[in-house]
Design an enzyme around this catalytic site. Structure first.
Site, PDB file in Angstrom:
ATOM      1  N   HIS A 195       0.828  -1.208   0.000  1.00  0.00           N
ATOM      2  CA  HIS A 195       0.000   0.000   0.000  1.00  0.00           C
ATOM      3  C   HIS A 195       0.870   1.271   0.000  1.00  0.00           C
ATOM      4  CE1 HIS A 195      -3.028   2.932   0.211  1.00  0.00           C
ATOM      5  NE2 HIS A 195      -2.397   3.463   1.225  1.00  0.00           N
ATOM      6  N   TYR A 231       2.242   5.538  -2.502  1.00  0.00           N
ATOM      7  CA  TYR A 231       2.622   6.924  -2.197  1.00  0.00           C
ATOM      8  C   TYR A 231       4.086   7.191  -2.535  1.00  0.00           C
ATOM      9  CZ  TYR A 231      -1.922   6.551  -0.281  1.00  0.00           C
ATOM     10  OH  TYR A 231      -3.261   6.297  -0.176  1.00  0.00           O
ATOM     11  N   ARG A 277      -9.832  -9.889 -13.059  1.00  0.00           N
ATOM     12  CA  ARG A 277      -8.533  -9.348 -13.451  1.00  0.00           C
ATOM     13  C   ARG A 277      -7.561 -10.516 -13.624  1.00  0.00           C
ATOM     14  NH1 ARG A 277      -5.459  -6.785  -8.096  1.00  0.00           N
ATOM     15  NH2 ARG A 277      -3.818  -6.467  -9.638  1.00  0.00           N
ATOM     16  N   ARG A 278      -6.411 -10.228 -14.231  1.00  0.00           N
ATOM     17  CA  ARG A 278      -5.340 -11.213 -14.370  1.00  0.00           C
ATOM     18  C   ARG A 278      -5.841 -12.530 -14.955  1.00  0.00           C
ATOM     19  NH1 ARG A 278      -2.222 -10.408  -8.550  1.00  0.00           N
ATOM     20  NH2 ARG A 278      -0.810  -8.818  -9.326  1.00  0.00           N
ATOM     21  N   HIS A 318      -8.607   1.100 -11.667  1.00  0.00           N
ATOM     22  CA  HIS A 318      -8.221   2.090 -10.648  1.00  0.00           C
ATOM     23  C   HIS A 318      -6.736   2.450 -10.760  1.00  0.00           C
ATOM     24  CE1 HIS A 318      -7.363   3.790  -6.668  1.00  0.00           C
ATOM     25  NE2 HIS A 318      -6.623   2.749  -6.348  1.00  0.00           N
ATOM     26  N   PHE A 319      -5.882   1.448 -10.875  1.00  0.00           N
ATOM     27  CA  PHE A 319      -4.468   1.847 -10.750  1.00  0.00           C
ATOM     28  C   PHE A 319      -3.861   2.377 -12.048  1.00  0.00           C
ATOM     29  CE2 PHE A 319      -3.692  -2.930 -10.698  1.00  0.00           C
ATOM     30  CZ  PHE A 319      -2.910  -3.037 -11.827  1.00  0.00           C
ATOM     31  N   HIS A 320      -4.587   2.210 -13.160  1.00  0.00           N
ATOM     32  CA  HIS A 320      -4.050   2.860 -14.365  1.00  0.00           C
ATOM     33  C   HIS A 320      -4.360   4.351 -14.417  1.00  0.00           C
ATOM     34  CE1 HIS A 320      -3.111  -1.198 -15.662  1.00  0.00           C
ATOM     35  NE2 HIS A 320      -2.272  -0.632 -16.516  1.00  0.00           N
TER      36      HIS A 320
HETATM   37 FE1  HAS Z   1      -5.283   2.443  -4.623  1.00  0.00          FE
HETATM   38  C1  HAS Z   1      -5.666  -0.973  -4.980  1.00  0.00           C
HETATM   39  C2  HAS Z   1      -7.418   2.426  -1.955  1.00  0.00           C
HETATM   40  C3  HAS Z   1      -4.702   5.823  -4.105  1.00  0.00           C
HETATM   41  C4  HAS Z   1      -2.527   2.301  -6.705  1.00  0.00           C
HETATM   42  N1  HAS Z   1      -4.295   0.964  -5.663  1.00  0.00           N
HETATM   43  C5  HAS Z   1      -4.633  -0.372  -5.694  1.00  0.00           C
HETATM   44  C6  HAS Z   1      -3.727  -1.078  -6.549  1.00  0.00           C
HETATM   45  C7  HAS Z   1      -2.805  -0.157  -6.999  1.00  0.00           C
HETATM   46  C8  HAS Z   1      -3.190   1.113  -6.448  1.00  0.00           C
HETATM   47  C9  HAS Z   1      -1.604  -0.431  -7.885  1.00  0.00           C
HETATM   48  O1  HAS Z   1      -8.689   0.349  -0.081  1.00  0.00           O
HETATM   49  C10 HAS Z   1      -3.821  -2.553  -6.920  1.00  0.00           C
HETATM   50  C11 HAS Z   1      -2.820  -3.436  -6.275  1.00  0.00           C
HETATM   51  C12 HAS Z   1      -3.004  -4.842  -6.740  1.00  0.00           C
HETATM   52  O2  HAS Z   1      -2.357  -5.242  -7.729  1.00  0.00           O
HETATM   53  O3  HAS Z   1      -3.841  -5.565  -6.174  1.00  0.00           O
HETATM   54  N2  HAS Z   1      -5.985   3.868  -3.321  1.00  0.00           N
HETATM   55  C13 HAS Z   1      -6.858   3.654  -2.317  1.00  0.00           C
HETATM   56  C14 HAS Z   1      -7.134   4.913  -1.626  1.00  0.00           C
HETATM   57  C15 HAS Z   1      -6.357   5.866  -2.247  1.00  0.00           C
HETATM   58  C16 HAS Z   1      -5.629   5.196  -3.294  1.00  0.00           C
HETATM   59  C17 HAS Z   1      -8.060   5.122  -0.471  1.00  0.00           C
HETATM   60  N3  HAS Z   1      -3.910   3.804  -5.304  1.00  0.00           N
HETATM   61  C18 HAS Z   1      -3.837   5.133  -4.956  1.00  0.00           C
HETATM   62  C19 HAS Z   1      -2.719   5.753  -5.598  1.00  0.00           C
HETATM   63  C20 HAS Z   1      -2.093   4.753  -6.334  1.00  0.00           C
HETATM   64  C21 HAS Z   1      -2.862   3.540  -6.129  1.00  0.00           C
HETATM   65  C22 HAS Z   1      -2.328   7.191  -5.439  1.00  0.00           C
HETATM   66  C23 HAS Z   1      -0.879   4.810  -7.179  1.00  0.00           C
HETATM   67  C24 HAS Z   1      -0.137   5.870  -7.403  1.00  0.00           C
HETATM   68  N4  HAS Z   1      -6.346   1.016  -3.683  1.00  0.00           N
HETATM   69  C25 HAS Z   1      -7.139   1.211  -2.574  1.00  0.00           C
HETATM   70  C26 HAS Z   1      -7.659  -0.097  -2.121  1.00  0.00           C
HETATM   71  C27 HAS Z   1      -7.152  -1.074  -2.978  1.00  0.00           C
HETATM   72  C28 HAS Z   1      -6.341  -0.345  -3.937  1.00  0.00           C
HETATM   73  C29 HAS Z   1      -8.548  -0.359  -0.978  1.00  0.00           C
HETATM   74  C30 HAS Z   1      -7.383  -2.603  -2.913  1.00  0.00           C
HETATM   75  C31 HAS Z   1      -8.464  -2.992  -3.805  1.00  0.00           C
HETATM   76  C32 HAS Z   1      -8.591  -4.482  -3.985  1.00  0.00           C
HETATM   77  O4  HAS Z   1      -9.708  -4.974  -3.826  1.00  0.00           O
HETATM   78  O5  HAS Z   1      -7.632  -5.171  -4.326  1.00  0.00           O
HETATM   79  C33 HAS Z   1      -6.281   7.344  -1.852  1.00  0.00           C
HETATM   80  O6  HAS Z   1      -4.940   7.685  -1.575  1.00  0.00           O
HETATM   81  C34 HAS Z   1      -6.838   8.236  -2.902  1.00  0.00           C
HETATM   82  C35 HAS Z   1      -6.904   9.692  -2.462  1.00  0.00           C
HETATM   83  C36 HAS Z   1      -6.966  10.622  -3.664  1.00  0.00           C
HETATM   84  C37 HAS Z   1      -7.857  11.611  -3.826  1.00  0.00           C
HETATM   85  C38 HAS Z   1      -7.832  12.434  -5.093  1.00  0.00           C
HETATM   86  C39 HAS Z   1      -7.301  13.845  -4.892  1.00  0.00           C
HETATM   87  C40 HAS Z   1      -7.183  14.569  -6.207  1.00  0.00           C
HETATM   88  C41 HAS Z   1      -6.140  15.354  -6.589  1.00  0.00           C
HETATM   89  C42 HAS Z   1      -6.143  15.983  -7.957  1.00  0.00           C
HETATM   90  C43 HAS Z   1      -6.693  17.389  -7.893  1.00  0.00           C
HETATM   91  C44 HAS Z   1      -6.900  17.957  -9.261  1.00  0.00           C
HETATM   92  C45 HAS Z   1      -6.809  19.260  -9.535  1.00  0.00           C
HETATM   93  C46 HAS Z   1      -7.117  19.742 -10.899  1.00  0.00           C
HETATM   94  C47 HAS Z   1      -6.394  20.261  -8.539  1.00  0.00           C
HETATM   95  C48 HAS Z   1      -8.879  11.927  -2.807  1.00  0.00           C
HETATM   96  C49 HAS Z   1      -5.014  15.646  -5.682  1.00  0.00           C
HETATM   97  C50 HAS Z   1      -8.008  20.954 -10.772  1.00  0.00           C
HETATM   98  C51 HAS Z   1      -8.863  21.149 -11.936  1.00  0.00           C
HETATM   99  C52 HAS Z   1     -10.206  21.300 -11.881  1.00  0.00           C
HETATM  100  C53 HAS Z   1     -10.966  21.613 -13.147  1.00  0.00           C
HETATM  101  C54 HAS Z   1     -10.990  21.143 -10.631  1.00  0.00           C
HETATM  102 CU    CU Z   2      -3.753   0.368  -0.820  1.00  0.00          CU
END
Ligand code: HAS
Ligand code: CU
Length: 584
Positions: free
Chosen positions: A233, A237, A447-448, A384-386
């Site tokens: 996990h 980050y 998947r996979r 999700h992760f792409h």
């Molecule tokens: Fe995830 C599975 C939960 C973030 C990558 N995640 C994965 C896997 C990968 C991955 C690779 O709770 C699969 C692993 C595998 O092979 O099995 N993930 C989260 C949560 C977050 C999260 C709560 N993940 C990421 C990030 C990754 C990533 C970042 C890679 C870089 N994820 C999970 C969970 C799984 C999971 C479960 C397991 C699922 C399962 O069943 O296997 C949080 O950190 C996300 C918080 C992000 C936000 C978005 C903020 C937005 C921003 C952009 C702002 C845009 C602006 C543009 C300012 C709340 C900062 C402005 C313009 C305008 C016009 C408004």
């Molecule tokens: Cu995670």
């Protein structure tokens, strides 16, 4: 007021800076070569879901879908991200402070990770180790795979002593000042990664390497998975935080504005340090052997890890709005269209941010134990992760490469239009791919899975209802192939292109409100020696409190143990012994 320049650090810096630039370029080139190879395989997997089985035509290079998927995951998720990250997390703070990093350690970092990469490539291409990027036991690969992985993981820790040393040298001269922002963010990232790497590091050293070498006969899969996700996990980050450094500390300047809040940037990194570690087992909601009480606690903790990213969304949204309004943007969305979209580096990063809104929202869905049960192990997860690592991180690194290669080589991008085309194609391709993957995941497509190997009638019967989303997946994959080709023409062209007339500076941003950035002068292209650094009394009590990175690390270590001891204890006291499987 004396400056670092006057204190005699300037003379050696210019000479050292050339070797630093070469080293940074090596990290970038190695990382992007890995992405090139990994990304070339990706569309084959997209075609697989679209029902097209290309693998029989690729023998003897690739034997199976699973071999291709392992190479794709390992090269993109570990090698690409680690090389670019370990370069940026040293080069940017060194340039910000105007100090030269410990080159021996930085070279060692590169050497260990490069040797590890070669071992991994050998183990994956000889078809002995199609264990996928998670290398879950009891799937058993060759010792080269696990030894190579260990070299990559341990090598990637070396930027920590380098950045701590840079910070200590800077602070020795300015004991009353706060760590400059980029250095603060890099140090927090590496401290987080140190604690994170403990899980997979232990799994590799204690379980997998002795087992693969034949020193032990069996392995406990549940302990292996739990240790993997301890790292697996927070690794997300370790991919994201270097991109956040660019979004916070560089992009506002590139967009024509300033960062609206330096303390909020620090708070984000401090919270990511503390919250990333204890939540890894949310990848194990469906695993047996973990108490439901813990699964409930993990769901609550997972929501807390989204908090720093929500802070980021608002802080960066406002920073971009400020830049857009300075550029003449008016009204609700005029500021957004007024951003410098013709600059490929800005376009890449803003599109990466837009995509990450959906990636992050999906993460919050996955964090819910109940909702995750519906989509776990379906194509929803790669969907999700792409759009997280595959776009938010990858496209930000592409955007960084667009200014950094000219900065490092003194050569210009061969074509700004082709660079822009590559990022828009990546954005469109990944959006279609990810939409299709999320959608088909909801329809239950696993998947996979080598689904295209099924007889066509069976594929149609089982996955016919997901025909439309799976077609989107395949189309997205083909567009991504075009994006990759366009990007690498620009990338290689910028390594060999025409010389620039003026050097490209590092776009360190200033913070909002008239306060000058700590990085004044550090963007000098000649090597970053600051002509003068104004002592900067930081007035924010929050920023002062967050300066105690040692205390934050200690809190994180305690929180990690508090989360993992209760999860691991029942597993360690009820061990299972599994023999290795080779199912490919
Ligand atoms: Fe995830 C599975 C939960 C973030 C990558 N995640 C994965 C896997 C990968 C991955 C690779 O709770 C699969 C692993 C595998 O092979 O099995 N993930 C989260 C949560 C977050 C999260 C709560 N993940 C990421 C990030 C990754 C990533 C970042 C890679 C870089 N994820 C999970 C969970 C799984 C999971 C479960 C397991 C699922 C399962 O069943 O296997 C949080 O950190 C996300 C918080 C992000 C936000 C978005 C903020 C937005 C921003 C952009 C702002 C845009 C602006 C543009 C300012 C709340 C900062 C402005 C313009 C305008 C016009 C408004
Ligand atoms: Cu995670």
């Amino acid at each position: 007021m004396s400056t670092i320049f006057e204190r005699g650090l300037a003379l050696p810096t210019v000479k050292i800076a050339a070797s630093e630039r070469r080293m940074m370029l090596s990290f970038l080139v190695w990382g992007f070569l890995a992405l090139m190879m990994g990304a070339a395989i990706g569309p084959l997997q997209a075609l697989n879901y679209g029902g097209i089985n290309a693998y029989p035509y690729l023998r003897p290079l690739l034997q199976t879908y699973y071999q291709g998927l392992t190479i794709h995951g390992v090269l993109n998720a570990y090698i690409f991200t680690f090389f670019v990250g370990c370069g940026l997390l040293v080069y940017l703070p060194a340039r910000e402070l105007g100090l030269s990093p410990n080159m021996t350690l930085w070279r060692l970092c590169f050497g260990m990770m490069a040797a590890g990469t070669l071992m991994l490539l050998y183990a994956m291409f000889d078809n002995s180790s199609s264990v996928l990027w998670t290398f879950y036991p009891p799937l058993k690969g060759s010792p080269f795979f696990y030894l190579g992985m260990a070299l990559v993981v341990f090598g990637s820790l070396l930027p920590l002593p380098i950045v701590l040393d840079l910070r200590a040298r800077w602070k020795a001269r300015r004991p009353c000042e706060l760590t400059p922002l980029v250095t603060y963010m890099s140090t927090a990232t590496m401290l987080m990664w140190l604690l994170a790497a403990g899980g997979a590091g232990t799994e590799l050293i204690v379980q997998l390497i002795p087992w693969a070498l034949g020193l032990t006969n069996t392995v406990d899969p549940m302990i292996g998975r739990t240790l993997f996700w301890w790292t697996g996990h927070p690794i997300v980050y370790f991919w994201l935080m270097p991109a956040y450094i660019s979004w916070y500390a560089l992009l506002p300047k590139q967009a024509g504005g300033k960062l609206v809040s330096d303390p909020m940037a620090r708070l984000t990194f401090a919270l990511l340090l503390v919250f990333s570690l204890p939540v890894g087992s949310h990848h194990q909601y469906v695993d047996p052997g973990i108490s439901p009480i813990w699964k409930g606690i993990l769901a609550a903790l997972t929501l807390s890890v989204a908090l720093p990213s929500l802070i980021t969304a608002f802080t960066l949204g406002l920073s971009l709005e400020y830049a857009g309004r300075l550029r003449g943007g008016r009204g609700w969305i005029g500021w957004f269209t007024a951003l410098p979209w013709r600059d490929p580096s800005v376009a890449a990063q803003v599109l990466a941010m837009l995509t990450f809104i959906f990636g992050g929202a999906g993460g919050i869905v996955l964090g819910s134990w109940q909702l995750d049960n519906i989509i776990h192990n379906t194509t929803w997860i790669p969907g999700h992760f792409h759009i997280t690592v595959g776009t938010a991180t990858a496209m930000t690194f592409m955007g960084v490469a667009f200014w950094m290669i000219p900065h490092l080589t003194g050569r210009q991008l061969p074509s700004r239009r082709l660079a822009l085309a590559s990022v828009w194609l990546w954005f469109v391709g990944m959006s279609l791919f990810s939409l299709g993957m999320h959608w088909s995941g909801l329809l239950g497509v696993p998947r996979r899975a080598w689904v295209s190997q099924l007889p066509h009638s069976t594929y149609e019967r089982v996955y016919g209802s997901a025909h439309l989303p799976l077609t989107l997946v395949a189309i997205g994959g083909i567009i991504l192939w075009l994006a990759t080709i366009a990007f690498y023409i620009v990338f290689v062209g910028s390594l060999l292109g025409r010389r620039l007339s003026a050097p490209v500076p590092i776009p360190f941003a200033q913070t909002f409100g008239g306060r000058e950035s700590y990085a004044i002068g550090a963007d000098k292209p000649s090597g970053g020696e600051p002509a003068s650094i104004t002592p900067h009394p930081h007035l924010s009590p929050l920023a002062k409190m967050l300066e105690h990175l040692g205390v934050l690390t200690l809190i994180t270590a305690v929180a990690t143990l508090a989360a993992y001891i209760p999860i691991l204890w029942p597993l360690v006291t009820n061990m299972t012994a599994a023999h290795g499987w080779k199912v490919w």
